[in-house]
Design an enzyme around this catalytic site. Structure first.
Site, short mmCIF file in Angstrom:
data_model
loop_
_atom_site.label_atom_id
_atom_site.label_comp_id
_atom_site.label_asym_id
_atom_site.label_seq_id
_atom_site.Cartn_x
_atom_site.Cartn_y
_atom_site.Cartn_z
CE LYS A 124 -3.84 -2.46 0.71
NZ LYS A 124 -3.27 -3.81 0.86
CE LYS A 159 -5.86 1.30 -0.32
NZ LYS A 159 -5.85 0.87 -1.74
NE ARG A 209 -2.24 -6.81 -9.63
CZ ARG A 209 -2.33 -7.70 -8.65
NH1 ARG A 209 -1.87 -8.92 -8.84
NH2 ARG A 209 -2.87 -7.36 -7.48
NE ARG A 224 -7.47 -6.62 -10.43
CZ ARG A 224 -6.68 -6.62 -9.34
NH1 ARG A 224 -6.37 -7.75 -8.75
NH2 ARG A 224 -6.17 -5.50 -8.88
NE ARG A 232 -14.76 -5.79 -0.42
CZ ARG A 232 -14.88 -6.79 0.44
NH1 ARG A 232 -13.90 -7.06 1.28
NH2 ARG A 232 -15.99 -7.52 0.47
CG ASP A 272 -3.74 -3.66 -7.62
OD1 ASP A 272 -3.43 -4.49 -8.48
OD2 ASP A 272 -4.05 -3.98 -6.45
CD GLU A 280 -3.50 -2.49 -2.87
OE1 GLU A 280 -2.94 -3.60 -3.04
OE2 GLU A 280 -4.56 -2.35 -2.22
CG ASN A 282 -0.38 -5.92 -5.34
OD1 ASN A 282 -0.86 -6.15 -4.24
ND2 ASN A 282 -0.96 -5.12 -6.22
#
Length: 315
Positions: A124, A159, A209, A224, A232, A272, A280, A282
């Protein structure tokens, strides 16, 4: 090559979508030897890092998909590549594992992603290094700052910094409904730092992604898309995964961060992106390989194993 996968229990893999499984299949197809172990299997003994590691073979059966030999204590330096593929939560045990992997690396082990790079890139918080690419963001444990941020932006997302799969994400709209209880819960009454971001309306079209492999931006990503009134898009939260070619803005974001993250030792990264914004970075166990391949025919996995072979040869 001898490739050791540091992963969650193999018995928990959902082979129809698991990215680590896809990596294993492609590596085995090329004749590489496969091994598997877990964080708890590692130890430092006499100054070197060893682990109880099992050699595995693939059966080709989607359900009963592997055979494992009895684990044997081996030094991590015996392998051509050690792949860290353990899912979060990124707790203290995960951090301790990165320290052990770093010791092994200092003795010559080839570890991907580099353990210190994983440790230094909270998935994050890492976006704070690229503020020009992000929506308005606040990181704090302070109630007053969060409330002021809400007053300014009206529609916000809150979050935790250590979650995955969309866990613990809340949206608070203009009316501020339940803001106080959400702050109390996520921040543990001010004892835990959290992230707050301005809501990005483009989430209705998906949380994309975007994959970076060896410093290169992959041409397809996975959107997504939230379902059933959810905010979400995470697949673990019921999001619908739709593979799409990346947009010019997504490529711009990817090409901005890719060379920096690759130089730091991050072979595989999953960005993301919502709308025009990076949300984000990852680095622990990025996924979505199989969904992209099944829908587009583009083999992300082959690109990854290509990059792994090159990286392991030069480390």
């Amino acid at each position: 090559m001898k490739i050791a996968f540091l992963a969650d229990p193999l018995s928990t893999f959902k082979t129809y979508k698991d990215t680590t499984y896809a990596m294993m299949v492609e590596a085995a197809r090329r004749g590489h030897e496969l091994y598997a172990f877990r964080h708890r299997d590692m130890a430092i003994e006499a100054g070197r890092v060893v682990a109880n590691i099992a050699r595995i073979t693939l059966t080709g059966d989607a359900d009963d998909w592997y055979r494992a030999e009895p684990p044997v204590a081996r030094a991590l330096t015996e392998f051509d590549a050690v792949l860290e593929r353990t899912d979060p939560p990124f707790d203290m045990e995960y951090i301790y594992a990165t320290y052990l992997l770093e010791v092994a690396q200092n003795h010559g082990a080839r570890v991907f992603n580099r353990p210190e790079a994983i440790r230094n890139h909270n998935e994050k918080l890492a976006i704070a290094q690229f503020p020009q690419l992000t929506a308005p963001t606040l990181v704090t444990s302070d109630n007053a700052r969060i409330r002021a941020f809400h007053r300014e932006h009206q529609d916000i997302i809150l979050k935790p910094l250590d979650g995955m799969g969309g866990a613990g994400i809340f949206r608070v709209r203009e009316d501020g409904m339940n803001l106080g209880s959400i702050i109390e819960s996520l921040s543990d009454n001010g004892r835990r730092t959290i992230m707050v971001q301005r809501y990005i309306p483009e989430i209705v079209d998906g949380d994309k992604r975007v994959l970076l492999i060896g410093g290169e931006v992959m041409p397809f990503g996975l959107s997504r898309i939230p379902q059933g009134g959810e905010v979400r898009g995470n697949l673990a939260a019921g999001g619908l995964g739709v593979a799409r070619a990346i947009t010019p803005r997504e490529r711009e974001i990817g090409e901005t961060v890719a060379p920096i993250l690759w130089q730091r030792g991050l072979l595989l990264v999953g960005l993301d992106v919502i709308g025009n914004y990076l949300t984000e970075i990852n680095v622990t166990s990025p996924t979505c390989f199989q969904e992209i391949e099944q829908q587009t025919g583009f083999s992300v996995t082959a690109k990854f194993i290509d990059a792994l072979e090159r990286a392991a040869a030069v480390v």
